[in-house]
Design a protein around this motif. Structure first.
Motif, short mmCIF file in Angstrom:
data_model
loop_
_atom_site.label_atom_id
_atom_site.label_comp_id
_atom_site.label_asym_id
_atom_site.label_seq_id
_atom_site.Cartn_x
_atom_site.Cartn_y
_atom_site.Cartn_z
N PRO A 118 0.79 -1.15 0.03
CA PRO A 118 -0.12 -0.06 0.00
C PRO A 118 0.81 0.95 0.03
CG PRO A 118 0.04 -1.05 2.14
CD PRO A 118 0.80 -2.02 1.23
N GLN A 119 2.14 1.19 0.47
CA GLN A 119 2.91 2.21 0.55
C GLN A 119 3.20 2.97 -0.82
OE1 GLN A 119 3.76 -0.64 1.50
NE2 GLN A 119 5.74 -1.14 0.03
N LEU A 120 3.23 1.85 -1.81
CA LEU A 120 3.48 2.31 -3.14
C LEU A 120 2.28 3.29 -3.57
CD1 LEU A 120 5.31 -0.65 -4.94
CD2 LEU A 120 6.39 1.44 -4.18
N LEU A 121 1.25 3.17 -3.15
CA LEU A 121 -0.19 3.76 -4.09
C LEU A 121 0.13 5.26 -3.28
CD1 LEU A 121 -2.86 0.93 -3.69
CD2 LEU A 121 -2.15 2.47 -5.56
N VAL A 122 0.36 5.36 -1.87
CA VAL A 122 0.73 6.56 -1.30
C VAL A 122 1.66 7.44 -2.15
CG1 VAL A 122 1.26 7.84 0.93
CG2 VAL A 122 0.03 5.66 1.00
N ALA A 128 1.17 12.04 -8.49
CA ALA A 128 0.15 12.43 -9.11
C ALA A 128 -0.30 13.70 -8.85
CB ALA A 128 -0.99 11.44 -9.14
N LEU A 129 -0.46 14.26 -7.66
CA LEU A 129 -0.83 15.49 -7.28
C LEU A 129 0.22 16.41 -7.64
CD1 LEU A 129 -2.74 15.00 -3.74
CD2 LEU A 129 -3.55 15.72 -6.11
N GLU A 130 1.42 16.30 -7.46
CA GLU A 130 2.46 17.09 -7.96
C GLU A 130 2.59 17.35 -9.58
OE1 GLU A 130 5.52 19.82 -6.78
OE2 GLU A 130 3.92 18.60 -5.76
N ALA A 131 2.35 16.23 -10.18
CA ALA A 131 2.23 16.27 -11.85
C ALA A 131 1.19 17.31 -12.10
CB ALA A 131 1.85 15.09 -12.11
N ARG A 133 0.70 20.06 -11.05
CA ARG A 133 1.28 21.47 -10.83
C ARG A 133 2.52 21.60 -11.53
NH1 ARG A 133 -0.83 20.07 -5.59
NH2 ARG A 133 0.86 19.07 -5.04
N ARG A 134 3.18 20.55 -12.14
CA ARG A 134 4.52 20.47 -12.65
C ARG A 134 4.28 19.84 -14.08
NH1 ARG A 134 9.33 21.22 -10.08
NH2 ARG A 134 9.06 21.46 -7.93
N PRO A 135 4.10 20.82 -15.25
CA PRO A 135 3.97 19.97 -16.44
C PRO A 135 5.20 18.98 -16.97
CG PRO A 135 3.15 22.41 -16.40
CD PRO A 135 3.86 22.09 -15.24
N GLU A 136 6.24 19.53 -16.43
CA GLU A 136 7.63 18.75 -16.88
C GLU A 136 7.26 17.22 -16.18
OE1 GLU A 136 7.50 21.52 -15.15
OE2 GLU A 136 8.93 22.91 -15.83
N LEU A 137 6.95 17.28 -15.05
CA LEU A 137 6.71 15.98 -14.37
C LEU A 137 5.46 15.24 -14.90
CD1 LEU A 137 7.71 14.10 -11.94
CD2 LEU A 137 6.06 15.25 -10.69
N ARG A 138 4.57 16.01 -15.36
CA ARG A 138 3.17 15.25 -15.90
C ARG A 138 3.69 14.27 -17.06
NH1 ARG A 138 -0.84 13.14 -14.73
NH2 ARG A 138 -1.42 14.70 -13.34
N VAL A 139 4.80 14.96 -17.92
CA VAL A 139 5.11 14.15 -19.11
C VAL A 139 5.65 12.64 -18.71
CG1 VAL A 139 6.88 13.83 -20.81
CG2 VAL A 139 5.72 16.08 -20.47
N PHE A 140 6.59 12.45 -17.48
CA PHE A 140 7.11 11.23 -16.95
C PHE A 140 6.03 10.48 -16.60
CE2 PHE A 140 10.89 14.08 -17.46
CZ PHE A 140 11.69 13.21 -17.95
N PHE A 141 5.13 11.04 -15.98
CA PHE A 141 3.92 10.34 -14.91
C PHE A 141 2.86 9.73 -16.15
CE2 PHE A 141 0.20 9.68 -12.26
CZ PHE A 141 0.85 9.24 -11.28
N ASP A 142 2.78 10.47 -16.99
CA ASP A 142 2.02 9.84 -18.06
C ASP A 142 2.47 8.84 -18.96
OD1 ASP A 142 -0.06 11.64 -17.36
OD2 ASP A 142 0.20 12.97 -19.13
N GLU A 143 3.85 8.97 -19.00
CA GLU A 143 4.36 8.09 -20.01
C GLU A 143 4.51 6.57 -19.24
OE1 GLU A 143 6.65 5.74 -22.47
OE2 GLU A 143 5.54 7.45 -22.64
N ALA A 144 4.81 6.68 -17.76
CA ALA A 144 4.57 5.63 -16.86
C ALA A 144 3.25 4.91 -16.90
CB ALA A 144 5.01 6.01 -15.57
N GLY A 145 2.23 5.66 -16.97
CA GLY A 145 0.90 5.06 -17.02
C GLY A 145 0.49 4.56 -18.28
#
Length: 214
Positions: A118-122, A128-131, A133-145
């Motif tokens: 469950p800690q990985l979900l936290v 996800a919330l930080e992404a 607010r940070r478009p640069e991070l969103r790119v990496f987060f979306d690619e992982a998804g």
């Protein structure tokens, strides 16, 4: 693996285990970042704190990821690896196994995640919330998804889905809703049993694929 007769308690998301010393320095740093995200939240994630959590000399994290964004990107990449090991999409049976095989594979993966990691979900929710607010991070987060969505779409298409992209969204939304509810939401105290998860996936997939699915 026998079904559990009753719902399983959800382990507390914190504390996370310390990063393993046999890992590479880069992985130790990334794992330590995940530990901090799960135990202290985004505010607790600093280069100095990562050095301490990873049991590395001061300055090691700064040498590996000089900026906060670089540190967050490393955490997202490592989270994708860790989630891949837990969810193990490659373990889901081929479409030849029919609906029961798909249901069983997905239920086993989700049950393993909810009861053991469950800690990985936290960490995922923090990132996800930080992404947002940070478009640069969103790119990496979306690619992982995307790495997790595409195999599901392929499975649904092979299983006879008439709209695999839309059905992937429904399947992912149901799964992620279950994850949030059982780790951070109103059902956080108890995880569904393996039997309950199988039944949930069976109902969902039969609705998506039609009554002829078997």
């Amino acid at each position: 693996m026998p079904d559990q007769p009753a719902p399983s308690p959800v382990p507390s998301p914190a504390p996370c285990p310390a990063p393993r010393p046999d890992l590479s320095r880069a992985d130790r740093i990334s794992d330590a970042a995940l530990v901090l995200l799960a135990t202290r939240g985004m505010r607790g994630l600093t280069h100095r704190a990562v050095d301490e959590a990873a049991h590395l000399p001061q300055g090691s994290t700064s040498n590996h990821a000089r900026t906060r964004l670089a540190l967050l990107e490393a955490a997202v990449r490592r989270l994708a690896v860790r989630e891949g090991q837990v969810l193990a999409v490659e373990e889901v049976p081929s479409p030849a196994a029919g609906l029961p095989g798909l249901v069983d594979g997905m239920a086993l993966a989700l049950h393993r995640y909810l009861t053991r990691h469950p800690q990985l979900l936290v960490c995922r929710y923090e990132l996800a919330l930080e992404a947002t607010r940070r478009p640069e991070l969103r790119v990496f987060f979306d690619e992982a998804g995307r790495r997790f969505r595409e195999p599901l779409t392929a499975l649904l298409r092979a299983a006879g889905s008439r709209d695999p992209d839309r059905h992937t969204l429904s399947l992912v939304a149901w799964t992620e809703g279950m994850m949030f509810s059982c780790v951070a939401g109103s059902f956080h105290a108890t995880a569904p049993s393996l039997t309950e998860l199988r039944e949930g996936y069976r109902e969902l997939l039969q609705g998506l694929l039609g009554p002829e699915a078997s």
